[in-house]
Design a protein around this motif. Structure first.
Motif, PDB file in Angstrom:
ATOM      1  N   LEU A 153       1.884  -2.478  -5.283  1.00  0.00           N
ATOM      2  CA  LEU A 153       1.867  -1.229  -4.525  1.00  0.00           C
ATOM      3  C   LEU A 153       0.449  -0.826  -4.129  1.00  0.00           C
ATOM      4  N   LEU A 154      -0.530  -1.096  -4.998  1.00  0.00           N
ATOM      5  CA  LEU A 154      -1.905  -0.723  -4.658  1.00  0.00           C
ATOM      6  C   LEU A 154      -2.437  -1.569  -3.505  1.00  0.00           C
ATOM      7  N   ILE A 155      -2.128  -2.852  -3.492  1.00  0.00           N
ATOM      8  CA  ILE A 155      -2.538  -3.707  -2.374  1.00  0.00           C
ATOM      9  C   ILE A 155      -1.912  -3.190  -1.078  1.00  0.00           C
ATOM     10  N   ASP A 156      -0.655  -2.826  -1.142  1.00  0.00           N
ATOM     11  CA  ASP A 156       0.026  -2.289   0.036  1.00  0.00           C
ATOM     12  C   ASP A 156      -0.673  -1.008   0.515  1.00  0.00           C
ATOM     13  N   PHE A 157      -1.037  -0.155  -0.436  1.00  0.00           N
ATOM     14  CA  PHE A 157      -1.738   1.090  -0.098  1.00  0.00           C
ATOM     15  C   PHE A 157      -3.070   0.792   0.588  1.00  0.00           C
ATOM     16  N   LEU A 158      -3.870  -0.079  -0.013  1.00  0.00           N
ATOM     17  CA  LEU A 158      -5.184  -0.401   0.544  1.00  0.00           C
ATOM     18  C   LEU A 158      -5.083  -1.067   1.915  1.00  0.00           C
ATOM     19  N   ASN A 183      -7.577  -9.811  -8.487  1.00  0.00           N
ATOM     20  CA  ASN A 183      -8.732 -10.237  -7.687  1.00  0.00           C
ATOM     21  C   ASN A 183      -8.634  -9.696  -6.265  1.00  0.00           C
ATOM     22  N   ALA A 184      -7.413  -9.708  -5.724  1.00  0.00           N
ATOM     23  CA  ALA A 184      -7.193  -9.249  -4.353  1.00  0.00           C
ATOM     24  C   ALA A 184      -7.569  -7.779  -4.199  1.00  0.00           C
ATOM     25  N   ILE A 185      -7.315  -6.983  -5.213  1.00  0.00           N
ATOM     26  CA  ILE A 185      -7.680  -5.565  -5.172  1.00  0.00           C
ATOM     27  C   ILE A 185      -9.192  -5.408  -5.132  1.00  0.00           C
ATOM     28  N   LEU A 186      -9.904  -6.136  -6.008  1.00  0.00           N
ATOM     29  CA  LEU A 186     -11.359  -6.052  -6.016  1.00  0.00           C
ATOM     30  C   LEU A 186     -11.954  -6.515  -4.689  1.00  0.00           C
ATOM     31  N   ARG A 187     -11.389  -7.574  -4.120  1.00  0.00           N
ATOM     32  CA  ARG A 187     -11.886  -8.066  -2.832  1.00  0.00           C
ATOM     33  C   ARG A 187     -11.755  -7.002  -1.749  1.00  0.00           C
ATOM     34  N   TRP A 243      -2.153   4.195 -10.947  1.00  0.00           N
ATOM     35  CA  TRP A 243      -1.454   3.066 -10.313  1.00  0.00           C
ATOM     36  C   TRP A 243      -0.774   2.214 -11.372  1.00  0.00           C
ATOM     37  N   VAL A 244      -0.266   2.905 -12.388  1.00  0.00           N
ATOM     38  CA  VAL A 244       0.520   2.274 -13.441  1.00  0.00           C
ATOM     39  C   VAL A 244       1.910   2.903 -13.482  1.00  0.00           C
ATOM     40  N   GLU A 245       1.947   4.220 -13.438  1.00  0.00           N
ATOM     41  CA  GLU A 245       3.207   4.952 -13.497  1.00  0.00           C
ATOM     42  C   GLU A 245       3.591   5.525 -12.136  1.00  0.00           C
ATOM     43  N   GLY A 246       2.809   6.537 -11.690  1.00  0.00           N
ATOM     44  CA  GLY A 246       3.189   7.263 -10.479  1.00  0.00           C
ATOM     45  C   GLY A 246       2.814   6.598  -9.180  1.00  0.00           C
ATOM     46  N   CYS A 247       1.758   5.761  -9.176  1.00  0.00           N
ATOM     47  CA  CYS A 247       1.264   5.092  -7.971  1.00  0.00           C
ATOM     48  C   CYS A 247       0.934   6.125  -6.889  1.00  0.00           C
ATOM     49  N   THR A 248      -0.085   6.927  -7.189  1.00  0.00           N
ATOM     50  CA  THR A 248      -0.471   8.031  -6.312  1.00  0.00           C
ATOM     51  C   THR A 248      -1.959   7.970  -5.990  1.00  0.00           C
ATOM     52  N   ALA A 249      -2.329   8.661  -4.918  1.00  0.00           N
ATOM     53  CA  ALA A 249      -3.726   8.804  -4.520  1.00  0.00           C
ATOM     54  C   ALA A 249      -3.917  10.203  -3.970  1.00  0.00           C
ATOM     55  N   GLY A 291     -10.479  18.927   5.830  1.00  0.00           N
ATOM     56  CA  GLY A 291     -10.693  19.333   4.452  1.00  0.00           C
ATOM     57  C   GLY A 291      -9.411  19.567   3.677  1.00  0.00           C
ATOM     58  N   ARG A 292      -8.279  19.460   4.362  1.00  0.00           N
ATOM     59  CA  ARG A 292      -6.996  19.635   3.662  1.00  0.00           C
ATOM     60  C   ARG A 292      -6.779  18.484   2.695  1.00  0.00           C
ATOM     61  N   MET A 293      -6.326  18.811   1.489  1.00  0.00           N
ATOM     62  CA  MET A 293      -6.101  17.811   0.447  1.00  0.00           C
ATOM     63  C   MET A 293      -4.605  17.528   0.296  1.00  0.00           C
ATOM     64  N   GLU A 294      -4.282  16.260  -0.010  1.00  0.00           N
ATOM     65  CA  GLU A 294      -2.877  15.867  -0.139  1.00  0.00           C
ATOM     66  C   GLU A 294      -2.752  14.747  -1.167  1.00  0.00           C
ATOM     67  N   ILE A 295      -1.699  14.802  -1.964  1.00  0.00           N
ATOM     68  CA  ILE A 295      -1.388  13.709  -2.887  1.00  0.00           C
ATOM     69  C   ILE A 295      -0.360  12.806  -2.217  1.00  0.00           C
ATOM     70  N   LEU A 296      -0.680  11.525  -2.113  1.00  0.00           N
ATOM     71  CA  LEU A 296       0.245  10.542  -1.538  1.00  0.00           C
ATOM     72  C   LEU A 296       0.999   9.854  -2.667  1.00  0.00           C
ATOM     73  N   HIS A 297       2.315   9.870  -2.587  1.00  0.00           N
ATOM     74  CA  HIS A 297       3.170   9.171  -3.558  1.00  0.00           C
ATOM     75  C   HIS A 297       3.597   7.856  -2.906  1.00  0.00           C
ATOM     76  N   TRP A 298       2.851   6.792  -3.199  1.00  0.00           N
ATOM     77  CA  TRP A 298       2.995   5.572  -2.410  1.00  0.00           C
ATOM     78  C   TRP A 298       4.313   4.849  -2.657  1.00  0.00           C
ATOM     79  N   ALA A 299       4.846   4.898  -3.849  1.00  0.00           N
ATOM     80  CA  ALA A 299       6.139   4.241  -4.100  1.00  0.00           C
ATOM     81  C   ALA A 299       7.227   4.847  -3.220  1.00  0.00           C
ATOM     82  N   GLU A 300       7.172   6.159  -3.041  1.00  0.00           N
ATOM     83  CA  GLU A 300       8.153   6.833  -2.187  1.00  0.00           C
ATOM     84  C   GLU A 300       7.946   6.453  -0.726  1.00  0.00           C
TER      85      GLU A 300
END
Length: 275
Positions: free
Chosen positions: A39-44, A75-79, A237-243, A250-259
């Motif tokens: 999910l994190l790779i998909d997000f990035l 490794n793909a995430i770090l790259r 990025w273990v349980e909720g998979c959020t950013a 300047g508006r702030m938002e939490i993204l729930h990537w699994a959803e």
């Protein structure tokens, strides 16, 4: 998670890449089976930003001391992170307790990645936000480090079960669901701890005279106000998979990537069925 070839400015799914002013992610726990690298790779691959904050526990040094685990997706995430820094994204790394071995390099920069103990982020609307991991306000961590390690062992077991459960769900065509997150929110003591942690971090922000604080550590994405202080937690990025993201205004938002992924795959399936 089917993906098509991406063109200029497009994500692998074929949609335009979103551009934010700032992105905060934390608690990735690379080096563990609990890390939801898929999910994190998909997000990035679907978002970009002017600034990227890595708010601690990106690499799990605790777990890797006990047993080495490092698959190719990690490794793909770090790259992907290093590529952003090379292409001009400001990347700020604030190590947490699980990757505290990098705190000794505070003030230094590696491959364009700045390492900081804390940071002050100035939002587009002028608000000053303290950025820190948050483990220094964890009473269990400070007073009983051995208990923190014991809790980490039990938590790791729960995360292993989480991987198994979601492996079965994927085979059944079901979206991601966090067993560990569900269990945590059902335990009264855990809910009380989270509330106390949030209040304590907000008080520190008020003491320093900033407008808000962004942290991680407790794996619970949240936006709350404590008096004049805004509290943001970017989750994990273990349980909720959020950013946590900051828009241009300047508006702030939490993204729930699994959803978001589930909604995208649902729309794709519906389109194929209608074709």
């Amino acid at each position: 998670m089917r993906q098509s070839k991406a063109g200029p400015g497009l994500s692998p799914s074929g949609s335009p890449r979103r551009r934010y002013r700032t992105i905060w992610i934390s608690d990735v726990h690379l080096g563990t089976r609990g890390c939801n690298a898929r999910l994190l790779i998909d997000f990035l691959d679907h978002v970009d930003s002017d600034t990227l904050y890595l708010v601690g526990d990106i690499i799990d040094g605790w777990r890797m001391k006990k047993r080495f685990y490092w698959p190719e997706p990690h490794n793909a995430i770090l790259r992907r992170v290093m590529k952003r820094a090379k292409r001009g994204t400001r990347v700020v790394y604030v190590p947490g307790n699980h990757d505290e071995m990098f705190r000794q390099f505070t003030g230094m920069s590696f491959g364009g990645v700045e390492i900081r103990r804390r940071a002050i982020h100035v939002a587009a609307d002028g608000r000053r936000l303290l950025v820190l991991h948050g483990d220094e306000f964890d009473a269990v961590m400070l007073a009983h480090r051995w208990l923190a390690f014991l809790g980490d062992t039990a938590y790791t077991l729960l995360l292993k079960l989480n991987v198994i459960v979601n492996g079965v769900r994927r085979k059944l065509g079901l979206p991601y669901w966090s067993l560990s997150k569900h269990a945590k929110h059902k335990v009264k003591n855990a809910v009380e701890f989270i509330s106390r942690f949030e209040e304590t971090v907000a008080r520190e922000a008020a003491r320093l005279g900033v407008d808000g604080v962004v942290c991680g550590h407790i794996h619970t994405a949240e936006t709350r106000r404590f008096g004049d202080v805004l509290y943001y937690n970017d989750g994990d990025w273990v349980e909720g998979c959020t950013a946590l993201v900051e828009h241009r205004d300047g508006r702030m938002e939490i993204l729930h990537w699994a959803e978001e992924v589930a909604a995208r795959e649902h729309a794709s399936a519906a389109a194929r069925a209608a074709a």
